[in-house]
Design an enzyme around this catalytic site. Structure first.
Site, short mmCIF file in Angstrom:
data_model
loop_
_atom_site.label_atom_id
_atom_site.label_comp_id
_atom_site.label_asym_id
_atom_site.label_seq_id
_atom_site.Cartn_x
_atom_site.Cartn_y
_atom_site.Cartn_z
N ALA A 1 0.88 -1.41 0.02
CA ALA A 1 0.00 0.00 0.01
C ALA A 1 0.87 1.08 0.05
O ALA A 1 0.23 2.43 -0.09
CB ALA A 1 -0.82 0.03 1.13
N ASN A 2 2.18 1.22 -0.13
CA ASN A 2 2.93 2.37 -0.11
C ASN A 2 3.11 3.06 -1.45
O ASN A 2 3.63 4.34 -1.67
CB ASN A 2 4.43 2.00 0.56
CG ASN A 2 5.19 1.02 -0.66
OD1 ASN A 2 4.43 0.10 -0.87
ND2 ASN A 2 6.12 1.53 -1.21
N GLY B 1 1.70 3.13 -6.10
CA GLY B 1 0.95 2.41 -6.95
C GLY B 1 -0.62 2.18 -6.88
O GLY B 1 -1.40 3.01 -5.97
N ILE B 2 -0.91 1.27 -7.24
CA ILE B 2 -2.64 0.58 -6.95
C ILE B 2 -2.82 0.60 -5.55
O ILE B 2 -4.02 1.16 -5.02
CB ILE B 2 -2.79 -0.49 -7.82
CG1 ILE B 2 -2.86 -0.17 -9.41
CG2 ILE B 2 -4.28 -1.03 -7.33
CD1 ILE B 2 -2.83 -1.60 -10.12
N GLY B 3 -2.03 -0.09 -4.89
CA GLY B 3 -2.21 -0.15 -3.31
C GLY B 3 -2.42 1.13 -2.50
O GLY B 3 -3.46 1.08 -1.80
N SER C 1 -3.94 -10.36 -13.12
CA SER C 1 -3.65 -9.57 -14.26
C SER C 1 -4.18 -10.47 -15.63
O SER C 1 -4.26 -11.57 -15.44
CB SER C 1 -2.24 -9.21 -14.49
OG SER C 1 -2.04 -8.95 -15.79
N TYR D 1 6.20 -14.13 -14.13
CA TYR D 1 5.17 -13.07 -13.69
C TYR D 1 3.77 -13.74 -14.08
O TYR D 1 2.87 -13.55 -13.51
CB TYR D 1 5.36 -11.75 -14.17
CG TYR D 1 4.55 -10.78 -13.81
CD1 TYR D 1 4.28 -10.20 -12.57
CD2 TYR D 1 3.36 -10.12 -14.70
CE1 TYR D 1 3.54 -9.21 -12.02
CE2 TYR D 1 2.61 -9.26 -14.33
CZ TYR D 1 2.68 -8.82 -13.01
OH TYR D 1 1.43 -8.01 -12.39
#
Length: 331
Positions: free
Chosen positions: A46-47, A49-51, A176, A205
């Protein structure tokens, strides 16, 4: 000459801008702005981007958000940045390294001790490392398989009883569309036999994203009737720090620019479907399904139930879950 260029450039810019707006509309937006005061969310990674954007959107709705990240200093910086825009909600920084089974267990123990309820677990964190770097987790797992799949598998397992006790609750797993290029080879989960690219951007990935989907598919089946719903989310092609380890030349950026203008989402746009599945408790959200653009998404490939069960059992063994059969999670 200048005026001629203006007559050419301005219409082109206008058309590109219009196409961009049309695409943004098709990506969907979470329309649920219900007050989430008293509801506790966990967001991994959560630090940034999306988070980070997911945490910000939840805070806008007055939720309590546990921001679980490897580097606590980074998440505190993220909280300070969010607080320049959003003053509501509660944002709690906590340390979690998904590349370490020990760290995952310590985090789960702390959360269970400090919070009597957990309403939503958002498994967002992920890594993307070039194959040539041959990166592994603390416990010797190939980094994509170990962090993107096994780390979240163990974390979810350790928190499931609390999620069940807090029902209605949910687990949101960020996967994804690249799962469609993935494979689950049980003889090569750690890349022991090597991984050929075959035109794909990174097979490890892609495989880990397919594993995310299989995990969510099987978890939803096992949680049926418990009040815990499970959703998998494809956030779309989003501009984040995920690909920071990939080195590109200036030529790549020039070639990529037109594509980015039309297809690349901001982190907040990428977070919309995550927030949609995390906060929408209506019956229109189908349990055990994949969502993209705030609506149901059907991948090109069908998930094999037998593979899902086997991957679950292998993951439980690899993450050293000794009480697996006594926790009410076995088939």
């Amino acid at each position: 000459m200048v005026s001629t260029l203006c007559y050419i450039i301005l219409p082109v810019v206008f058309i590109i801008g219009l196409l961009r707006k049309c695409r943004e509309y098709s990506w969907g937006k979470c329309r649920n702005v219900k007050n989430l005061n008293g509801r506790i969310f966990i967001v991994t990674g959560a630090n940034s981007g999306i988070g980070k954007e997911t945490a910000k959107e939840l805070a806008k709705r007055k939720a309590t958000v546990i921001m679980a990240c490897r580097n606590v200093q980074n998440v505190r910086k993220a909280i300070a940045e969010i607080r320049t825009e959003v003053t509501s909600g509660e944002l709690i920084p906590m340390e979690l390294d998904l590349a370490s089974l020990k760290s995952i267990r310590e985090f789960a123990t702390q959360v269970l001790h400090e919070f009597s309820e957990i309403h939503v677990l958002i498994n967002n964190a992920g890594v993307y490392v070039p194959l040539k770097e041959q990166a592994f987790t603390e416990n010797g797992f190939e980094v994509h398989f170990g962090v993107n799949h096994l780390g979240h598998f163990l974390l979810t397992y350790l928190l499931l009883e609390r999620l069940k006790a807090s029902a209605p609750s949910r687990v949101v797993i960020v996967t994804s569309k690249l799962l469609e290029s993935g494979t689950i080879d049980f003889s090569n989960l750690n890349g022991e036999k090597g991984l050929a690219t075959e035109g794909r951007m990174n097979p490890s990935y892609c495989n880990s994203k397919l594993a995310n989907a299989y995990f969510g598919f099987e978890l939803a089946k096992r949680m049926k009737g418990t009040g815990v719903c499970v959703y998998m989310v494809c956030p779309g092609f989003t501009y984040t720090g995920l690909f920071r380890h990939v080195k590109r030349s200036w030529l790549h950026y020039i070639i990529f620019s037109p594509i980015a203008l039309l297809y690349l989402r901001t982190a907040n746009q990428g977070a919309q479907t995550v927030v949609h599945c995390a906060t929408n408790f209506s019956a229109s959200i189908e349990n055990g399904k994949i969502y993209r653009d705030c609506k149901l998404y059907e991948p090109k490939m069908k998930l094999d139930p037998e593979v899902a069960v086997k991957l679950w059992d292998v993951s439980a063994k690899l993450t050293e879950i000794s009480d697996f059969d006594t926790a009410g999670l076995a088939s």
